[in-house]
Enzyme design. Structure first.
Site, PDB file in Angstrom:
ATOM      1  N   GLU A  54     -55.458 -17.838  -3.074  1.00 21.36           N
ATOM      2  CA  GLU A  54     -56.470 -18.884  -3.284  1.00 21.36           C
ATOM      3  C   GLU A  54     -57.884 -18.329  -3.347  1.00 21.36           C
ATOM      4  O   GLU A  54     -58.670 -18.706  -4.216  1.00 21.36           O
ATOM      5  CB  GLU A  54     -56.379 -19.973  -2.201  1.00 21.36           C
ATOM      6  CG  GLU A  54     -55.146 -20.867  -2.316  1.00 21.36           C
ATOM      7  CD  GLU A  54     -53.921 -20.282  -1.647  1.00 21.36           C
ATOM      8  OE1 GLU A  54     -54.057 -19.209  -1.008  1.00 21.36           O
ATOM      9  OE2 GLU A  54     -52.835 -20.880  -1.737  1.00 21.36           O
ATOM     10  N   HIS A 112     -50.289 -29.590   6.051  1.00 20.53           N
ATOM     11  CA  HIS A 112     -50.100 -30.010   4.653  1.00 20.53           C
ATOM     12  C   HIS A 112     -50.500 -31.477   4.491  1.00 20.53           C
ATOM     13  O   HIS A 112     -49.877 -32.213   3.738  1.00 20.53           O
ATOM     14  CB  HIS A 112     -48.647 -29.822   4.205  1.00 20.53           C
ATOM     15  CG  HIS A 112     -48.274 -28.390   3.966  1.00 20.53           C
ATOM     16  ND1 HIS A 112     -48.176 -27.477   4.979  1.00 20.53           N
ATOM     17  CD2 HIS A 112     -48.000 -27.716   2.819  1.00 20.53           C
ATOM     18  CE1 HIS A 112     -47.835 -26.297   4.467  1.00 20.53           C
ATOM     19  NE2 HIS A 112     -47.730 -26.410   3.166  1.00 20.53           N
TER      20      HIS A 112
END
Lengths: 318, 340
Positions: free
Chosen positions: B62, B130
């Site tokens: 990322e 998440h």
């Protein structure tokens, strides 16, 4: 490699310009005239000049918290650089960047990214843009030895490799990340060994030999430009000044420092030029001109106005 | 007109913008793998067929690909960066907070960084890593616009504006509003689909909308909470309480004028947010209302938010954690009872 005299003298001029600029800045800073903090480049001049001289108009570099040398080597206006250091509106970033964020995209310098490793993916993205837009340019990413322990180094080299991007990663290994010796923070002997994990060429050379730096950079830059992908170039060099501000660099052993000063790039290149038959007077003349240029830059900076307080609120969004 | 889900509307927006401008491209994990899902929630599904060179599948890196997006934007490309879950933005936080948000400013306004960041948020039985609502982490970060579309119509119009904006824009998309189908469908989803006009449209960033007009209490809510606020309003209407639901749609810039007009009318305000209360969006909105609109208020401001804990996994705990319609109704009744 045969290089004509004019070009050799231009290398010399640029290296001296960086050195004299940095020495003047150091003096202004220690005198308390210049605000902020500084990370200086004395001793590493051959890296910036050798690499940047291998670039063409349209090529772009990213630089670090120690950017002055790279900016000068890319041909940035030292008046605007000095004004930026003094926080004036005439500075290259209108006083919003300072020493650690100097840059001028017109000259191919992305404003310096002062987070160690932060610029590595940005340079990689510039390479991606050149590839996607089918432009024949190359991105060069300057970083120090310390940055190669950041995750972004590995992530970026991996992506540049799988996508075959025109990026040359240049590691200036000055053997210290701030005060920590490189041997304490990595097991590899050569940082360039890390290139093999990403299947790209990794080369380690003498970073204080400007001609060697220039010729090997040219080779890797042109290789990238021809579509043959990224490379990692490690330049062995030495910082003959502190890490920042008033750092006396007590962690650098005296013996090592002494050797480094003997080996510093300008002294070496001067000897070489004289061995070619160039007169000392010619070199002195160049140095004098550089000093005048720097004094003009200081005067320009100190005569320039500060930004107005309301300027704080500008430039946040387009 | 066709009825589209949020995921379909976002996909249509991306497709149209990529057709309009060849500089627009998508970059992220699993976004265009044949036989894959089109990102975690199907938004980019199939786009690689039309744009094989502009849907870039990345390694799981990322920080790396956010920086790559930034670098590419400096040379005229307009990346749409995708993270599978908003929580992963933390992996790229240096690139977002130190580079993407600041490069234009540090350059003295000489650079443009047109980057769209797409990030799914929302509590959906996935526990602490998440699920998070990421907006508060970016609300305090100058240099990035934030949009939070709650319907398919808004999703398409706002995403298209974001792609055309020359600044970095984060779009937070709610997992329970996507309407994703097949293997990527979500239990507990709410229908946020809309009739999407044939003709092109955009929605300006920074303009909120009144979802339901009312006179007694202003309720400010985004994303999933906006839908819950509307349900609460429906129930309260039967008790004779008239709620005005405001969906700001953009957090940065924020439509203060819309809020002011509503509070001028109602004199009472409840702010609903899905993230923890401390330092949240509600805190910022409430503080500004208290500073600038206090004269209109006839009751204390109330916030409905998640508790100051990580998100728990167990459905029994998550049910308590996420602000409910009941909690919204309780807050509304409280501000009415506390009115001067």
């Amino acid at each position: 490699m045969d290089i004509e005299t004019d070009k050799l003298l231009e290398f010399y001029r640029k290296m001296v310009l960086i050195r004299e600029f940095e020495e003047r800045v150091k003096f202004l800073f220690l005198e308390g005239i210049m605000p902020g903090t500084i990370h200086q480049y004395q001793g590493q001049e051959a890296c910036a000049v050798g690499v940047c001289s291998a670039l063409k108009k349209g090529d772009v570099i990213t630089t670090t918290h120690r950017p002055h040398g790279h900016c000068i080597a890319m041909g940035m206006d030292i008046k605007e650089m000095m004004a930026e250091l003094f926080g004036r509106i005439t500075g290259c970033c209108r006083g919003k960047g300072g020493s650690m964020h100097m840059g001028d995209i017109e000259k191919g310098v992305v404003p310096a990214i002062a987070i160690v490793g932060g610029g590595i993916p940005v340079a990689t993205g510039l390479g991606l843009a050149f590839k996607m837009k089918k432009q024949n340019y190359v991105a060069v990413c300057f970083m120090g030895d310390g940055a190669t322990n950041e995750g972004t180094f590995h992530e970026s080299l991996n992506m540049a490799s799988i996508w075959n991007l025109p990026v040359v990663y240049v590691v200036e290994n000055n053997f210290y990340g701030a005060s920590t010796h490189v041997s304490l923070v990595m097991k590899v002997e050569r940082i360039s060994e890390r290139a093999s994990a990403y299947r790209m060429p990794g080369i380690t050379i003498d970073g204080n030999d400007v001609l060697e730096v220039y010729s090997r950079s040219l080779e890797l830059v042109e290789r990238a430009r021809a579509g043959n992908g990224p490379a990692l170039l490690e330049l062995l060099t030495y910082r003959i000044t502190g890490h920042s501000r008033r750092d006396p660099a007590l962690y650098q052993p005296q013996e090592e420092k002494k050797k480094a000063i003997e080996n510093e790039p300008i002294k070496r290149f001067t000897k070489y030029l004289i061995s070619l038959g160039i007169s000392e007077a010619t070199l002195e003349q160049i140095k004098d001109k550089v000093r005048i240029e720097i004094e003009e830059a200081v005067k320009f900076a100190m005569d320039s106005p500060y930004p107005s307080p309301e300027d704080t609120l500008k430039d946040i969004f387009v | 007109m066709a009825r589209l889900t949020v995921a379909e509307a976002l996909r249509q927006a991306i497709k149209e913008e990529m057709r309009r401008d060849e500089n627009v491209y998508c970059i992220g994990e699993d976004i265009g793998i044949p036989g894959g899902w089109g990102g975690a929630f199907t938004v980019t599904l199939g786009l690689e067929k039309e744009f094989p060179d502009r849907i870039i599948n990345t390694p799981i890196s990322e920080a790396g690909f956010f920086g790559i997006a930034l670098g590419s934007s400096l040379k005229g490309l307009r990346p749409i960066v995708d993270v599978q879950y908003g929580d992963f933005l933390f992996c790229a936080m240096d690139q977002i907070a130190n580079q993407i948000a600041k490069l234009r400013y540090m350059s003295g306004g000489k650079l443009k960084t047109p980057i769209v960041i797409r990030a799914p948020v929302g509590f959906t039985g996935r526990g602490a890593q998440h699920s998070q609502m990421m907006e508060p982490f970016f609300l305090c970060l100058p240099g990035i616009k934030i949009i939070t579309p709650a319907t398919a119509y808004d999703s398409k119009g706002l995403l298209k504006s974001a792609v055309r904006d020359d600044n970095p824009v984060i779009i937070f998309e709610h997992k329970l509003l996507y309407g994703a189908k097949g293997a990527r469908s979500e239990a507990g989803s709410i229908d946020a689909s809309s009739e999407i006009p044939e003709e092109e449209y955009t929605i300006p960033i920074g303009k909120g909308i009144i979802r339901r007009e009312g006179t007694d209490v202003t309720v400010i809510a985004t994303l999933l909470m906006m839908h819950k606020a509307c349900e609460a309003a429906e129930i309260l209407a039967r008790e004779g309480i008239s709620i005005e639901v405001i969906d700001p749609r953009s957090l940065v810039p924020f439509d203060w004028e819309l809020v002011r007009k509503s509070i001028e009318k109602t004199g009472r305000v409840v702010i609903v947010e899905e993230s923890p209360r401390r330092g949240g969006i509600g805190a910022e909105i409430a503080a500004t209302i208290a500073e600038e609109m206090i004269d209109f208020l006839i009751a204390p401001i109330k916030r409905v938010a998640a508790p100051d804990t990580p998100a728990p996994f167990s459905p029994a705990l998550e049910k308590f954690y996420v602000p409910s319609i009941e909690k919204i109704m309780t807050a509304v009744r409280e501000v009415i009872s506390l009115s001067s």
